[in-house]
Design a protein around this motif. Structure first.
Motif, PDB file in Angstrom:
ATOM      1  N   MET A   1       3.619   3.530 -14.063  1.00 16.37           N
ATOM      2  CA  MET A   1       3.472   2.649 -12.934  1.00 16.37           C
ATOM      3  C   MET A   1       4.498   2.701 -11.962  1.00 16.37           C
ATOM      4  SD  MET A   1       0.200   1.271 -13.041  1.00 16.37           S
ATOM      5  CE  MET A   1      -0.775   1.544 -14.286  1.00 16.37           C
ATOM      6  N   LEU A   2       5.608   2.678 -12.391  1.00 17.57           N
ATOM      7  CA  LEU A   2       6.833   2.929 -11.414  1.00 17.57           C
ATOM      8  C   LEU A   2       6.667   4.157 -10.607  1.00 17.57           C
ATOM      9  CD1 LEU A   2       9.379   1.252 -10.587  1.00 17.57           C
ATOM     10  CD2 LEU A   2      10.482   2.599 -12.433  1.00 17.57           C
TER      11      LEU A   2
ATOM     12  N   ILE B   1       3.179   5.292   2.162  1.00 14.76           N
ATOM     13  CA  ILE B   1       3.325   4.160   3.042  1.00 14.76           C
ATOM     14  C   ILE B   1       4.339   4.666   4.054  1.00 14.76           C
ATOM     15  CG2 ILE B   1       3.971   1.583   3.324  1.00 14.76           C
ATOM     16  CD1 ILE B   1       3.003   1.247   0.401  1.00 14.76           C
ATOM     17  N   MET B   2       5.355   5.012   3.806  1.00 14.82           N
ATOM     18  CA  MET B   2       6.263   5.237   5.038  1.00 14.82           C
ATOM     19  C   MET B   2       6.103   6.487   5.955  1.00 14.82           C
ATOM     20  SD  MET B   2       8.763   3.305   4.280  1.00 14.82           S
ATOM     21  CE  MET B   2       9.708   3.789   5.483  1.00 14.82           C
TER      22      MET B   2
ATOM     23  N   GLY C   1       3.822   4.753   8.008  1.00 14.00           N
ATOM     24  CA  GLY C   1       4.548   3.970   8.854  1.00 14.00           C
ATOM     25  C   GLY C   1       5.014   4.303  10.242  1.00 14.00           C
ATOM     26  N   GLY C   2       5.207   5.499  10.221  1.00 21.85           N
ATOM     27  CA  GLY C   2       5.920   6.077  11.325  1.00 21.85           C
ATOM     28  C   GLY C   2       4.823   6.201  12.362  1.00 21.85           C
TER      29      GLY C   2
ATOM     30  N   LEU D   1       3.388   6.187  -4.072  1.00 20.59           N
ATOM     31  CA  LEU D   1       2.287   5.586  -2.845  1.00 20.59           C
ATOM     32  C   LEU D   1       3.170   4.937  -1.844  1.00 20.59           C
ATOM     33  CD1 LEU D   1       0.060   3.506  -5.131  1.00 20.59           C
ATOM     34  CD2 LEU D   1      -0.349   5.858  -4.046  1.00 20.59           C
ATOM     35  N   GLY D   2       4.633   4.645  -2.127  1.00 21.30           N
ATOM     36  CA  GLY D   2       5.462   4.025  -1.062  1.00 21.30           C
ATOM     37  C   GLY D   2       6.095   5.267  -0.145  1.00 21.30           C
TER      38      GLY D   2
ATOM     39  N   LEU E   1       9.621  -0.441   5.599  1.00 19.42           N
ATOM     40  CA  LEU E   1       8.796  -0.641   6.981  1.00 19.42           C
ATOM     41  C   LEU E   1       9.317  -1.647   7.887  1.00 19.42           C
ATOM     42  CD1 LEU E   1       4.921  -0.210   6.246  1.00 19.42           C
ATOM     43  CD2 LEU E   1       6.766   1.574   7.172  1.00 19.42           C
TER      44      LEU E   1
ATOM     45  N   ALA F   1       8.333  -0.335  -0.138  1.00 13.62           N
ATOM     46  CA  ALA F   1       7.760   0.319   0.925  1.00 13.62           C
ATOM     47  C   ALA F   1       7.930  -0.828   2.206  1.00 13.62           C
ATOM     48  CB  ALA F   1       6.881   1.371   0.778  1.00 13.62           C
TER      49      ALA F   1
ATOM     50  N   LEU G   1      -5.202   3.814  -8.252  1.00 18.87           N
ATOM     51  CA  LEU G   1      -4.159   3.247  -7.248  1.00 18.87           C
ATOM     52  C   LEU G   1      -4.065   3.841  -5.996  1.00 18.87           C
ATOM     53  CD1 LEU G   1      -1.343   2.559  -9.915  1.00 18.87           C
ATOM     54  CD2 LEU G   1      -2.723   0.964  -8.846  1.00 18.87           C
TER      55      LEU G   1
ATOM     56  N   ASP H   1      -7.550   3.225   1.097  1.00 18.35           N
ATOM     57  CA  ASP H   1      -8.246   1.822   1.680  1.00 18.35           C
ATOM     58  C   ASP H   1      -7.200   1.041   2.303  1.00 18.35           C
ATOM     59  OD1 ASP H   1     -10.035  -0.093   2.001  1.00 18.35           O
ATOM     60  OD2 ASP H   1     -10.144  -0.961   0.055  1.00 18.35           O
ATOM     61  N   ILE H   2      -6.223   0.772   1.788  1.00 17.75           N
ATOM     62  CA  ILE H   2      -5.305  -0.204   2.381  1.00 17.75           C
ATOM     63  C   ILE H   2      -4.821   0.085   3.741  1.00 17.75           C
ATOM     64  CG2 ILE H   2      -2.945  -1.293   2.187  1.00 17.75           C
ATOM     65  CD1 ILE H   2      -3.533  -1.696  -0.628  1.00 17.75           C
TER      66      ILE H   2
ATOM     67  N   HIS I   1      -7.004   3.030  -3.759  1.00 15.77           N
ATOM     68  CA  HIS I   1      -6.906   1.678  -3.337  1.00 15.77           C
ATOM     69  C   HIS I   1      -5.975   1.765  -1.969  1.00 15.77           C
ATOM     70  CE1 HIS I   1      -9.393  -0.300  -6.177  1.00 15.77           C
ATOM     71  NE2 HIS I   1      -8.595  -0.104  -7.189  1.00 15.77           N
ATOM     72  N   LEU I   2      -4.849   2.498  -2.283  1.00 14.64           N
ATOM     73  CA  LEU I   2      -4.097   2.604  -1.036  1.00 14.64           C
ATOM     74  C   LEU I   2      -4.557   3.409   0.013  1.00 14.64           C
ATOM     75  CD1 LEU I   2      -0.713   2.046  -0.728  1.00 14.64           C
ATOM     76  CD2 LEU I   2      -0.798   4.522  -0.368  1.00 14.64           C
TER      77      LEU I   2
ATOM     78  N   PHE J   1       3.970   4.003  -7.829  1.00 14.11           N
ATOM     79  CA  PHE J   1       4.081   3.045  -6.783  1.00 14.11           C
ATOM     80  C   PHE J   1       5.131   3.751  -5.963  1.00 14.11           C
ATOM     81  CE2 PHE J   1       1.645  -0.171  -9.027  1.00 14.11           C
ATOM     82  CZ  PHE J   1       0.881  -0.551  -8.063  1.00 14.11           C
ATOM     83  N   ILE J   2       6.085   4.340  -6.443  1.00 10.21           N
ATOM     84  CA  ILE J   2       6.999   4.834  -5.720  1.00 10.21           C
ATOM     85  C   ILE J   2       6.531   6.040  -4.909  1.00 10.21           C
ATOM     86  CG2 ILE J   2       9.119   6.554  -5.773  1.00 10.21           C
ATOM     87  CD1 ILE J   2      10.195   4.745  -7.941  1.00 10.21           C
TER      88      ILE J   2
END
Lengths: 92, 211
Positions: B22-23, B33-34, B37-38, B29-30, A75, A71, B191, B197-198, B194-195, B26-27
């Motif tokens: 996990m994969l 994030i996106m 991200g906008g 979570l990705g 970004l 990601a 997880l 939080d991030i 934590h995300l 995390f995908i």
């Protein structure tokens, strides 16, 4: 619970708090255009600590690490294309 | 790792199953994030276009509340990381206590955020309909709009995280989520926490520390 792991988690927490005080402190310095570089740089370090230690990426193999960072790569493309448009607009 | 957890079809070994779990997480979570991200891209554009006015708008936010909330979330992440270790070690009571403690910190975060919103609402700085506005100009109004959207979306995520932590704590405490066999469930919810939080770690400088 292993003692070493607990100590490590607490140590990371202390580091995160130190970085937080640094970023708040740096915001009062006259950094000008360097301000976002400093504050986002510190945020990146904090996020890396959490990803690596709290989210246990250090124990994972390549594929999971790649998925976690994927990601970030997208970004980067988003920010690069958007900012190159905004920065150069009107100059051509 | 997933020591002790049974290997299900189609996996042949525990490490393979762990990696697939996990994969997938995390995908997911990705995608989160996106989504944020906008919003970060929009904040970046405002910052490039209206640097001076944005600094003035950012100075009107309550830096001390934002900082206190960052401390709260960082501490809650520590508690969740310890809860994951406790689950792997099979300590039910410690795990349940740590999970509920992190949920309480999440509630504390939302409480402080609520106080902050109330203060801004009184000052006429929240771009809501039916509210008296006191913006210094269109840039501050746009900035406060982004602020409300970004922190509001983050608060929604945190609320989901709190519900997850409370539910987990309940199941771990009652023993219906068997530890350490099901430690992976705690790990995956961790997880997510934590995300969240991030995301705040980046929202904090992007909104509060614009100078």
């Amino acid at each position: 619970m292993a003692r070493a792991q607990i100590l490590q988690a607490i140590l990371i927490w202390v580091l995160l708090l130190i970085l937080l005080s640094l970023t708040v402190g740096a915001s009062f310095l006259p950094l000008g255009r360097m301000n976002p570089v400093v504050s986002m740089g510190i945020a990146l370090i904090k996020a890396s600590l959490i990803f690596w230690f709290y989210m246990q990426l250090k124990k994972e193999r390549g594929l999971v690490r790649l998925a976690a960072l994927g990601a970030g790569a997208w970004l980067l493309i988003l920010f690069l294309l958007v900012s190159s448009d905004v920065v150069t607009r009107g100059s051509f | 790792m997933t020591q002790g957890s049974p290997v299900h079809e189609p996996y042949t070994e525990a490490s393979q199953q762990h990696e697939a779990n996990m994969l997938g997480m995390f995908i997911f979570l990705g995608t989160e994030i996106m989504l944020f991200g906008g919003l970060f891209a929009a904040i970046m554009v405002y910052r490039i276009e209206h640097r001076e006015q944005l600094i003035e708008a950012s100075k009107r936010l309550y830096l001390w509340i934002g900082t206190a909330n960052t401390v709260i979330l960082l501490t809650s992440s520590l508690l969740v990381a310890l809860a994951v270790q406790a689950s792997r070690a099979g300590s039910r009571r410690v795990g349940a206590t740590l999970l509920v403690a992190s949920a309480c910190m999440g509630v504390g975060f939302l409480g402080l955020k609520g106080i902050e919103y109330a203060k801004e609402w009184q000052e006429g700085l929240l771009p809501l309909t039916g509210v008296r506005h006191a913006f210094s100009g269109p840039v501050q109004e746009l900035f406060m709009g982004l602020y409300l959207a970004a922190t509001g979306l983050h608060a929604v995520h945190l609320t989901i995280g709190i519900a997850l932590m409370v539910g987990l704590s309940w199941r771990v405490g009652r023993g219906s989520l068997r530890l350490p066999q099901k430690a992976l469930t705690v790990e995956l919810c961790g997880l997510y926490w934590h995300l969240v939080d991030i995301i705040w770690i980046f929202l904090f400088p992007a909104l509060y520390l614009v100078r």
